[in-house]
Design a protein around this motif. Structure first.
Motif, short mmCIF file in Angstrom:
data_model
loop_
_atom_site.label_atom_id
_atom_site.label_comp_id
_atom_site.label_asym_id
_atom_site.label_seq_id
_atom_site.Cartn_x
_atom_site.Cartn_y
_atom_site.Cartn_z
N ASN A 8 -52.19 58.20 42.36
CA ASN A 8 -53.03 57.18 41.72
C ASN A 8 -53.74 56.30 42.75
OD1 ASN A 8 -53.80 55.02 39.76
ND2 ASN A 8 -52.25 53.90 40.93
N ILE B 59 -52.28 54.48 33.88
CA ILE B 59 -52.56 55.71 34.62
C ILE B 59 -52.01 56.89 33.83
CG2 ILE B 59 -52.33 56.89 36.83
CD1 ILE B 59 -53.82 54.14 36.91
N ILE C 184 -56.79 62.43 38.99
CA ILE C 184 -57.02 61.05 39.41
C ILE C 184 -58.34 60.92 40.16
CG2 ILE C 184 -56.17 59.17 40.87
CD1 ILE C 184 -54.48 59.58 38.37
N TRP D 258 -52.62 63.92 47.06
CA TRP D 258 -53.77 64.03 46.15
C TRP D 258 -54.68 65.18 46.58
CZ3 TRP D 258 -59.09 63.71 46.79
CH2 TRP D 258 -59.85 63.63 45.62
#
Length: 511
Positions: A173, A180, A185, A251
């Motif tokens: 995040n 969330i 994301i 990520w």
């Protein structure tokens, strides 16, 4: 944890869907990987086989040797051994297959025919290998948290029927705020191109990062090179909207898999802050000192009494056994259902929130009343409160106190007293911990887990008991005060030798 009543003949989709299946797990030398392995052995006895990719080392170059020395000996398996040690050892002998390989090497460092045979034998891959160092050197973090997923994707390309489950983190995040959800994301910083399929195009960004890494390597060496690569990781993570290198590169790893496995079975499980088990394999079971524990330990040792944090913020903690259960539910679904991309967050913040203030108050109350029960954690009764203040006030306090203390320390050294001031050392410990973990103690986001709870509902009635994932079962006062502190004391901290004056006199007399 409340025990649910089962109807006679209650069914389990997990046991049905994983029966006879071959599962590869990476990262079983780590905390979470061990719990997943233990739960599969104990709760899914009809699984076809469990394959473990384990890197050899100098002491144990062979994966099987390392497994028996470093994994099979873990206290995580105490419950299995006590229940039926012979059955446990038979299972390991017959259905646990160790592969000597390296997740970051092309084809896991295996010969191409070996890699192809491995791919063809698998139904599910659970990748839990990662570097969880928040301030890792950027090249190392990219290698294990992002680049190595190309090898996982290649395994899936060679077996289109195989499902991949990637263990990520809710903290991909980054610096986004608010609710969330379990979705891809969006970066909170500089924009990154997004494809029409929803994932972000990261190839050019990764090339840019590698160019910057090469530039740093050309100008520095030794310890300075390490420091510059850590600094580069933090600055690049901040640029694109993350607080640290770990979450940034995790990520990036998600995006790599989302693209590489387009149209294939991919499940991403994102835990929040993983802490000790609430129930399985034993209440409080933990290995090592985790995120929140570093701060708890520093307070217990009277090194930290003030910390940057938001008392009203929701600190999202989840017991490791609930995370392992979420992974197993996700793996069972991916092995049996139509291939698609799924994202599940295993967390507590939306369904059973505990604020940072409540977290601190529970631990302080327990330490005041029962500190003697946790003799490896508390050497004496804490005399000062643990105070959370906003970042600006914290920085002003640390800066204002440290300068005169530093000057005093220099004067003492000039006078021939080389000892450092204890207060100065403690202040430096506080500042160091705040640099690493301060982002996580001032949250302005809430992680949702609606999709995970829906998955649990879709599974069989027996699965709700065998593989619980719902954080609403947690009584925070009981978990934090009685289970987690006891677990830290028993499992995470080495037994210390208590030196007594009486024993010292006895030894002197005997001599």
């Amino acid at each position: 944890m409340a025990t649910q009543q089962l109807n006679p003949g209650a069914s389990s989709k997990v046991l049905e869907q994983l029966s006879g299946k071959h599962v590869l797990i990476t990262g079983t030398t780590g905390f979470l990987g061990k719990v997943v392995l233990e739960k599969l052995i104990r709760a899914v006895p009809d699984i076809g086989a469990i394959h473990l990719l384990i890197r050899g080392n100098k002491r144990h170059p062979n994966a099987r040797e390392r497994f028996f020395e470093e994994i099979a000996t873990s206290s995580v398996f105490d419950r299995l051994r006590q229940h039926d040690n012979e059955a446990f050892e038979t299972f390991i002998e017959e259905r646990v297959h160790c592969i000597t390989g390296e997740v970051t090497e092309p084809l896991f460092g295996l010969p191409s025919d070996h890699f192809r045979r491995l791919a063809g034998s698998l139904d599910v891959v659970i990748n839990s290998a990662a570097s969880v160092n928040f301030r890792e050197e950027l090249d190392k973090a990219l290698t294990i948290n992002t680049r190595c997923l190309e090898n996982v994707a290649e395994l899936a390309r060679q077996n289109t029927e195989m499902a991949v489950l990637q263990v990520s983190t809710c903290y991909v995040n980054g610096m986004n705020s608010g609710q969330i959800t379990e979705s891809v994301i969006k970066p909170a910083g500089e924009p990154i191109p997004r494809s029409t399929e929803g994932y972000y195009e990261i190839e050019e960004l990764v090339r840019l990062l590698e160019d910057k890494i090469a530039d740093v390597r050309s100008r520095y060496s030794g310890k300075m090179l390490e420091k510059k690569l850590v600094d580069l990781g933090i600055s690049e993570a901040n640029r694109y909207g993350w607080s640290d290198t770990y979450t940034f590169t995790k990520w990036l790893g998600e995006q790599l898999l989302l693209k590489a496995l387009s149209g294939r079975a991919l499940t991403i499980v994102r835990p929040s802050i993983i802490e000790s088990a609430i129930e399985e394999p034993a209440p409080g079971w933990i290995e090592g000192v985790k995120v929140a524990d570093a701060i708890i330990l520093a307070y217990a040792r009277e090194k930290v009494t003030v910390f940057p944090g938001k008392r009203s913020g929701i600190i999202d903690v989840i017991p490791v056994d609930l995370v392992a259960n979420a992974i197993i539910l996700g793996a069972a679904e991916a092995a049996a259902d139509a291939p698609r991309h799924r994202i599940y967050q295993c967390c507590s913040g939306s369904s059973n929130p505990v604020s940072l203030g409540q977290f601190i108050d529970h631990l302080m109350a327990e330490s005041r009343v029962n500190f003697e029960e946790y003799d490896q954690l508390f050497y004496r009764q804490p005399t000062k409160p643990f105070i959370a203040v906003n970042r600006r006030l914290f920085n002003a306090f640390v800066g204002g106190v440290r300068l005169p203390l530093s000057i005093t320390g220099k004067v003492l050294r000039m006078l021939g007293q080389n000892r450092e001031l204890k207060v100065l050392r403690n202040l430096d410990t506080t500042r160091s911990l705040a640099t690493i973990f301060g982002f996580y103690t001032a949250p302005d986001y809430i992680f949702r887990n609606d999709e995970l709870l829906a998955l649990a509902t879709r599974m069989g009635e027996l699965d709700k008991v065998l593989f619980p994932v719902d954080a609403r079962q947690i009584d925070w006062a009981v978990y934090l005060r009685k289970i987690h502190l006891a677990g830290l004391n028993r499992y995470a901290l080495k037994e210390r030798k208590v030196y007594s004056l009486r024993s010292a006199k006895a030894r002197k007399k005997a001599a």
